[in-house]
Each structure stands twice: as C-alpha cells, then as structure tokens.
Motif scaffolding. Structure first.
Motif, PDB file in Angstrom:
ATOM      1  N   PRO A  67      27.331  55.262  60.935  1.00 16.07           N
ATOM      2  CA  PRO A  67      25.874  55.304  61.108  1.00 16.07           C
ATOM      3  C   PRO A  67      25.169  54.059  60.566  1.00 16.07           C
ATOM      4  O   PRO A  67      24.249  54.147  59.781  1.00 16.07           O
ATOM      5  CB  PRO A  67      25.460  56.571  60.348  1.00 16.07           C
ATOM      6  CG  PRO A  67      26.534  56.782  59.345  1.00 16.07           C
ATOM      7  CD  PRO A  67      27.788  56.113  59.829  1.00 16.07           C
ATOM      8  N   ILE A  68      25.622  52.906  61.008  1.00 18.03           N
ATOM      9  CA  ILE A  68      25.010  51.636  60.589  1.00 18.03           C
ATOM     10  C   ILE A  68      24.423  50.979  61.829  1.00 18.03           C
ATOM     11  O   ILE A  68      25.039  51.006  62.896  1.00 18.03           O
ATOM     12  CB  ILE A  68      26.080  50.721  59.953  1.00 18.03           C
ATOM     13  CG1 ILE A  68      26.681  51.393  58.708  1.00 18.03           C
ATOM     14  CG2 ILE A  68      25.499  49.352  59.600  1.00 18.03           C
ATOM     15  CD1 ILE A  68      27.883  50.675  58.133  1.00 18.03           C
ATOM     16  N   GLU A  69      23.231  50.378  61.689  1.00 17.44           N
ATOM     17  CA  GLU A  69      22.594  49.709  62.825  1.00 17.44           C
ATOM     18  C   GLU A  69      23.007  48.242  62.884  1.00 17.44           C
ATOM     19  O   GLU A  69      23.394  47.661  61.873  1.00 17.44           O
ATOM     20  CB  GLU A  69      21.075  49.808  62.700  1.00 17.44           C
ATOM     21  CG  GLU A  69      20.615  51.243  62.816  1.00 17.44           C
ATOM     22  CD  GLU A  69      19.145  51.427  62.500  1.00 17.44           C
ATOM     23  OE1 GLU A  69      18.461  50.445  62.148  1.00 17.44           O
ATOM     24  OE2 GLU A  69      18.692  52.571  62.606  1.00 17.44           O
ATOM     25  N   ASN A  70      22.870  47.652  64.074  1.00 16.64           N
ATOM     26  CA  ASN A  70      23.133  46.221  64.268  1.00 16.64           C
ATOM     27  C   ASN A  70      24.539  45.814  63.806  1.00 16.64           C
ATOM     28  O   ASN A  70      24.713  44.782  63.175  1.00 16.64           O
ATOM     29  CB  ASN A  70      22.105  45.352  63.520  1.00 16.64           C
ATOM     30  CG  ASN A  70      20.681  45.695  63.883  1.00 16.64           C
ATOM     31  OD1 ASN A  70      20.376  45.946  65.042  1.00 16.64           O
ATOM     32  ND2 ASN A  70      19.811  45.747  62.899  1.00 16.64           N
ATOM     33  N   VAL A  71      25.516  46.627  64.097  1.00 16.54           N
ATOM     34  CA  VAL A  71      26.897  46.239  63.758  1.00 16.54           C
ATOM     35  C   VAL A  71      27.254  45.047  64.652  1.00 16.54           C
ATOM     36  O   VAL A  71      27.358  45.185  65.861  1.00 16.54           O
ATOM     37  CB  VAL A  71      27.892  47.396  63.982  1.00 16.54           C
ATOM     38  CG1 VAL A  71      29.322  46.920  63.755  1.00 16.54           C
ATOM     39  CG2 VAL A  71      27.557  48.564  63.053  1.00 16.54           C
ATOM     40  N   ASP A  72      27.379  43.866  64.031  1.00 21.57           N
ATOM     41  CA  ASP A  72      27.560  42.654  64.840  1.00 21.57           C
ATOM     42  C   ASP A  72      29.037  42.351  65.037  1.00 21.57           C
ATOM     43  O   ASP A  72      29.905  42.936  64.376  1.00 21.57           O
ATOM     44  CB  ASP A  72      26.820  41.471  64.189  1.00 21.57           C
ATOM     45  CG  ASP A  72      27.315  41.196  62.791  1.00 21.57           C
ATOM     46  OD1 ASP A  72      28.447  40.701  62.654  1.00 21.57           O
ATOM     47  OD2 ASP A  72      26.564  41.461  61.822  1.00 21.57           O
ATOM     48  N   THR A  73      29.299  41.426  65.950  1.00 23.37           N
ATOM     49  CA  THR A  73      30.681  41.119  66.315  1.00 23.37           C
ATOM     50  C   THR A  73      31.473  40.517  65.149  1.00 23.37           C
ATOM     51  O   THR A  73      32.689  40.636  65.111  1.00 23.37           O
ATOM     52  CB  THR A  73      30.712  40.132  67.493  1.00 23.37           C
ATOM     53  OG1 THR A  73      29.776  39.102  67.229  1.00 23.37           O
ATOM     54  CG2 THR A  73      30.344  40.819  68.790  1.00 23.37           C
ATOM     55  N   LYS A  98      22.316  52.082  66.255  1.00 18.83           N
ATOM     56  CA  LYS A  98      21.795  51.323  67.394  1.00 18.83           C
ATOM     57  C   LYS A  98      22.105  49.827  67.330  1.00 18.83           C
ATOM     58  O   LYS A  98      22.285  49.276  66.255  1.00 18.83           O
ATOM     59  CB  LYS A  98      20.288  51.553  67.552  1.00 18.83           C
ATOM     60  CG  LYS A  98      19.439  50.801  66.575  1.00 18.83           C
ATOM     61  CD  LYS A  98      17.963  50.896  66.942  1.00 18.83           C
ATOM     62  CE  LYS A  98      17.177  50.116  65.902  1.00 18.83           C
ATOM     63  NZ  LYS A  98      15.791  50.486  65.780  1.00 18.83           N
ATOM     64  N   ASN A  99      22.144  49.208  68.503  1.00 25.25           N
ATOM     65  CA  ASN A  99      22.424  47.778  68.665  1.00 25.25           C
ATOM     66  C   ASN A  99      23.838  47.427  68.219  1.00 25.25           C
ATOM     67  O   ASN A  99      24.056  46.476  67.481  1.00 25.25           O
ATOM     68  CB  ASN A  99      21.381  46.922  67.939  1.00 25.25           C
ATOM     69  CG  ASN A  99      21.354  45.487  68.440  1.00 25.25           C
ATOM     70  OD1 ASN A  99      21.760  45.206  69.568  1.00 25.25           O
ATOM     71  ND2 ASN A  99      20.903  44.579  67.607  1.00 25.25           N
ATOM     72  N   PHE A 100      24.789  48.171  68.703  1.00 19.80           N
ATOM     73  CA  PHE A 100      26.189  47.906  68.381  1.00 19.80           C
ATOM     74  C   PHE A 100      26.683  46.687  69.170  1.00 19.80           C
ATOM     75  O   PHE A 100      26.422  46.555  70.353  1.00 19.80           O
ATOM     76  CB  PHE A 100      27.048  49.125  68.726  1.00 19.80           C
ATOM     77  CG  PHE A 100      28.491  48.989  68.296  1.00 19.80           C
ATOM     78  CD1 PHE A 100      28.859  49.242  66.993  1.00 19.80           C
ATOM     79  CD2 PHE A 100      29.461  48.588  69.203  1.00 19.80           C
ATOM     80  CE1 PHE A 100      30.186  49.117  66.579  1.00 19.80           C
ATOM     81  CE2 PHE A 100      30.792  48.452  68.807  1.00 19.80           C
ATOM     82  CZ  PHE A 100      31.147  48.710  67.491  1.00 19.80           C
ATOM     83  N   GLY A 101      27.406  45.792  68.484  1.00 19.11           N
ATOM     84  CA  GLY A 101      28.043  44.661  69.164  1.00 19.11           C
ATOM     85  C   GLY A 101      27.165  43.447  69.354  1.00 19.11           C
ATOM     86  O   GLY A 101      27.456  42.601  70.198  1.00 19.11           O
TER      87      GLY A 101
END
Lengths: 466, 192
Positions: B17-23, B76-79
């Motif tokens: 449940p973390i937002e903006n999980v970046d690459t 939200k905003n995964f990847g």
C-alpha cells in the motif's frame, strides 16, 4: 479543415494503420539505442532469425553504464564491459552507426542526437529510455519505450502505440534573473504532481517557453516524463531552425529549403482542442528544489516543506515515508541545509549552457571543502567545447574538475554513487530513493542552484551570489 | 518473446500500500547490467526487500510469510519513472501475473502487457477494500477474469478496461512483433 495540434500533425503523419479499438502502427524516423536496454532486443531478433529492417535509421552510443574516468582503459566491471561490448558487436553485425566509448561523438544519447543534427522537427523518435522526451524540444514526437518495443523498431521500424491524450501547458511572462529552464520545469511538475500528466502528450507554449534557448527547451521537454507525460514538445521556430542548421546530419542546400518550408507548418492551429490545459505565470517561479523522493515534491528555494495540514490526508503516509527517507521534517526550511555532494550533468542539464551557468557562478570563488562535486559533460563535444571556451580552467581554479561524459550519477549504474545518507544537490531528473546510490538523498535543482550549494556547502539561493 | 496466455486467475495476493512505487524501487539501476531477460525477480524491490548487508528485511511484505500469491496489489501510480522493461521482467520473474492498482504509469503498463503481466486498474474505493480485506484475512483471494474484464473480491465485482487488441494478445499469447511482421508490406508501402 479541422484545426489540429502540433502533436496531431506529427503523429498522424506517421500512422501506417490504426487497429480498430486498439493502438496504431506508428512509423519511427529515428531510433536511438544504448547499451542497457538494447541487448535483449537484439537477442530477440536473433532468436527469430531476423535482421535489422532499416539499420540507417538507428544510431547507437553507450552512455548509461560507462565509467567517467579513465575511459581509455578497459572497463573494470565485467558485467558493464560485457554490456558495452555487446552493443558494439550488435551494431557491427547489423550495420548500425555507433559512437562508441572514446569516439569523438560519444555521449549521452539525448545530448548526442540534437548536437549532431539527428534530431529534427516533425520526426518520430524513440529510444529505450524515458528521457527521449528531450527531443520534443525540436517539435518531434519523441518518447521512451521498453525493450520489447526496441525489438519491434529494429524488426519493422514501427511500434504499436495507443495515441495519448493532449495537454497544453502555457507559461506566460518572463523568467526572473537566476531562474532557469530547470526551475520552470520543476515548478510545473510540483504543480501537477508526479502522475499529473500520465496518459498525455504535452505541448509547452507561452512567451517564457518561446524565449528559452534550444538547450533550455530540451531541459523542459526532458522532464516531461517526471509528471508522467509520455513526451513533451515545443513548436519549432527561428530558434530551432538556427540551432539545427549546419549540423552534421541536418539537411543541406536545396534539401534544407524544402524541409524548412515544411517545418514552418509545424505548429498548433488556432482553435485546436486539447484534452487538458494549464496556464502559469513565469514571474511566480523562483529557483526550485525538491525535498522528497519524487520530482513532484518540489518548492521554491525560499519555501518550506509542506506541513501535515498542507498535505492531502490520503497521501500523508507516503509523504511522511518519503521525508523520513530524506531525513527531513514536515514544515522544514530548505535554505541552510547541509549538502555533501553536487552533481552537474545528465541528459537534463549536461550541455554547454549548463556548464557555462556553473562556471559563471563559481568564477572567482572556491568549492566548499566539505562538498564532493562531480561535473560530468553530456558528450565528448560538450567536453571539447568547455575546454575551448576556457570553462574548464575557470572550474579548475575554483576547485572543480571535469569528468568524462556519461550518464554517471544520474542513475549511478557505474561507480559514481552517492553514499548512503549523504545529501546530493543534483541537476539530474530523478530523486527516487536510492537513485544516486543505495540510501542516497537527492535534491533536484538547476545548475545555478547546484553551483551555489557547491561553493557554500549548504542550500543557498543562487541569486544571492551574483 | 512469446507471452503466456492469460484467461482467469484466482489467487491470494501481496499488498504493497505505497503510492508512486517507481521503477528504481522495482529494480534499482545497478541490477540492470545483464544482457538477458532472466533472473531479475531475485532483485525485485531489492532495496526494500534486503538490508544493506544483504540480509532480508523482515518488515517488507515479500519477506512476510503471511502473504503470497500471483497478484501484487499496490498504491496509486505504480511503475512511474524509467522505461526499463527490466521492471516488468522482475515482476514477472518473481511470479506475479497481475498487478492491481488505481493508477499505472504509461510505460510500465505497456511493458507489463508486452510480457504477459496484466495491469488491472481499479477504483480507489475498490483498492482500499482490497487492502482492508487482506489485513483481516491474509489468505483472502482475488479473481481476475480477462475475458469478462472483471476483478472480484468476495463476490464484489468491478470491471476494468483493456484495449481489445491487447486483450486478444493476452488471451491468445500473441505478441506485437508477430503482428508487425505481418504488416511488412504495408510498412514498405508507407515508406514510399
């Protein structure tokens, strides 16, 4: 005729066919490749028994995973050396132009493309790198792709791509002294948020954008992906034509006159409709700095990190986690915070104008002893020009040295890693957790703000040092 | 690369449940040095999953034996971030066939689809319920039906979007290159 946007004009002219309810087959004019995201694509091609379809439309340069010192020596790291050698072998086998390590035209793929004139208005361009959006500064539709898509382009010079929605961001007015293209883009991203333009292709307009140099425009388009946009573009004008004219791969003579007439048509028609529009005032922008772990977490340098009340309740847990990583507190002031590392370079800010900005501010001053500074030109050509213009001398007198070109500490694939817990003011494009090395803490800024931090050792408003 | 066929998947799931999980969190740049597509699952979420000394970080969900399954559910905003397909390869190689979120970054979404990993976009409300349900019962399951374009949690069903072309590719295990190679004549015609 229905009025069209700049994006529509370029995109539509490259659609080979549209699949009903699906993506379009989009023809690609220029394909840029590098060592990290291409080997699996070549391997895939080979497994299918295919050759590269149009090798003359692909250009290669190693940049992501190369050292920025002693480039004349064998690359020490086996895996890195293997990647660079694989690129060389793949290019040789498939007749692809390669600007290999130590080649006078080597450099970061998004610096090399424009400076050699590969990048031209009205083109479709792709590369296995999200900052391909840089080339949109010329009025090209340019965007990053995955390795499967790199393979598609190698195999067919096309990719399958759904058409994005359109957004226009207009910045009117004039940027104040000491406020750069980087500040402009960090400001816009802070307004929209890190996912604020996902699903869109952005056109930048307005007098503040028009007044930017080509290199400033590249900085702005480069960062489009940091708010989720697939790409960003700016209509070509006299500034663009002036920049492209005479470059090695730019059309010459009669060809030039012909393309110029076409390029002049590349602008959004009056009355064309965008899916979303934003308008900002250039006068509202001050030197910007990020404080968190995505590029949307930015503020004017004199500002504070938001307080708990200023953050949306649903976003507070992620926000706090981010600040905890950075070692900052809610409501903290940024000015005066200690800086350990300064990185000037990358496809965002590694061009000659960026080095000029750096030199202009540090001239006659000294780098703070507590700061480690990495100054990395974006290409061999930038490196050469910096020497010829005497910038290297100015920098050396101030205690800085120039490294050799490459992506370097922007993504820290090579040895240029910021140690855990250390603060880095960086002119690159991402401040994600661990981006500049495991545990590193990145604050994104302009070359001027980075220069100010380098000479004072703390976050400093560059305008105070002019 | 031929991709796996996808029809229906019923599985327990792993909540992130973390937002903006970046690459760069999905797969840090220093693990992009390979020249093949295999083995990236080992370093999926590397810096969250492992401590600097290489030991497992017991607080991270992938190291929590309570949670398992072929579905990853993220904020939200995964990847967001890089175009590195290695992120999709890592997710796939680890064993996830579906990623559920309320919002995906564009390039990651394309890359996932090109590797037979189905990104399922749900409403923020549904996402909250999915997170809450697994907290109450870590064996909770989700059912993802591609043909029907639906995802169900305890009988509560939500529809998701996918373009018909990509849906057909996943249902049949087709990839884009095969499609494009069939179009060579049209492409050559276009070049004139």
């Amino acid at each position: 005729m229905e009025p069209k946007t700049l994006f529509d004009k370029v995109w539509d002219a490259h659609v080979v066919e549209k699949i009903d309810g699906g993506p379009s087959v989009l023809y690609i004019d220029k394909h840029l490749i590098h060592e990290v995201t291409s080997p699996q694509a070549f391997a895939g091609l080979e497994a299918r028994g295919l050759k590269v379809f149009r090798p003359e439309k692909t250009v290669a340069t190693p940049d992501h995973n190369i050292p920025t010192v002693n480039q004349h020596l064998k690359i020490e790291d086996d895996l890195s050396r293997n990647q660079v050698e694989t690129l060389t072998a793949n290019c040789k086998k498939n007749d692809i132009t390669l600007y290999g390590l130590n080649h006078p035209k080597n450099g970061i793929v998004h610096v090399v493309g424009p400076e050699l004139g590969h990048t031209q208005p009205g083109m479709t361009m792709v590369c296995g790198d999200s900052h391909t959006s840089t080339h949109g500064a010329f009025g090209a539709v340019a965007f990053g792709i995955g390795t499967s898509e790199v393979e598609m382009v190698l195999a067919t010079q096309c990719i399958l791509q759904p058409k994005p929605k359109k957004m226009r961001i207009t910045i009117n007015g004039e940027l104040q002294k000491g406020v750069t293209a980087k500040d402009l883009t960090l400001y816009v991203i802070a307004q929209l948020g890190t996912g604020g333009a996902t699903g869109y292709f952005v056109e930048y307009a307005g007098s503040a954008v028009r007044n930017l140099t080509m290199e400033g425009r590249m900085t702005v388009c480069n960062m489009s992906i940091e708010m989720g946009a697939r790409g960003g573009m700016i209509a070509p004008d006299e500034t663009t034509f002036e920049y492209v004219k005479g470059r090695e791969f730019a059309p010459k003579g009669e060809d030039w006159d012909k393309v110029l007439a076409k390029w002049k048509e590349l602008k959004t028609d009056e009355g064309a409709v965008f899916d979303k529009e934003y308008t900002f005032k250039a006068e509202d922008i001050e030197p910007m700095l990020t404080y968190g772990t995505n590029p949307g977490m930015g503020t004017g340098i004199s500002g504070n990190i938001p307080t708990a009340e200023e953050v949306e309740v649903s976003e507070l847990p992620t926000f706090k986690k981010s600040l905890e990583y950075m070692g900052f507190g809610l409501g903290d002031k940024l000015l005066g915070k200690k800086v350990d590392y300064v990185f000037v370079g990358s496809c965002t800010n590694g061009r000659i104008e960026d080095l000029r900005m750096l030199a202009s501010l540090v001239k006659g001053k000294r780098k703070a002893d507590s700061v480690t500074a990495w100054i990395v030109p974006g290409s061999k050509q930038v490196e050469k020009q910096a020497q010829e213009e005497g910038l290297v001398e100015i920098l050396e007198e101030a205690g800085f040295e120039l490294r050799q070109p490459g992506c370097s500490a922007c993504l820290a694939m090579n040895d240029d890693k910021v140690p855990a817990g250390k603060y880095s003011v960086s002119t690159s494009n991402r401040n994600f957790e661990g981006r500049q090395g495991p545990g590193s803490r990145t604050l994104l800024a302009s070359p001027l703000t980075a220069a100010a931090a380098a000479v004072t050792g703390v976050i400093t408003d560059p305008r105070e040092l002019f | 690369m031929p991709i796996d066929k996808f029809t229906v998947l019923e599985s327990s799931y792993v909540p992130l449940p973390i937002e903006n999980v970046d690459t760069d969190q999905i797969i840090p740049a220093r693990f992009l040095k390979a020249t093949s597509r295999e083995g990236f699952g080992e370093n999926l979420f590397r810096d969250w999953r492992f401590n600097p000394d290489g030991s497992a970080n017991e607080d991270f969900v992938l190291n929590d034996s309570k949670y398992s399954g072929q579905i990853l559910v993220a904020g939200k905003n995964f990847g967001s971030g890089s175009s590195r397909e290695h992120a999709a390869w890592a997710v796939h190689d680890y064993g996830f066939k579906v990623v559920v979120s309320s919002f995906f970054a564009d390039i990651f979404r394309n890359n996932a689809l090109n590797n037979g990993v189905l990104p399922v976009v749900v409403s923020p409300e549904f996402l909250s319920k999915v997170f809450a349900a697994v907290e109450a019962d870590n064996n909770q399951k989700l059912v993802v039906d591609l043909e029907e374009q639906s995802i169900s949690l305890n009988g509560e069903k939500e529809e998701f979007e996918i373009n018909p072309y990509k849906k057909n590719c996943l249902l049949n295990g087709f990839d884009d290159i095969d499609y494009l190679l069939d179009k060579k004549e049209n492409i050559e015609e276009f070049e004139k």
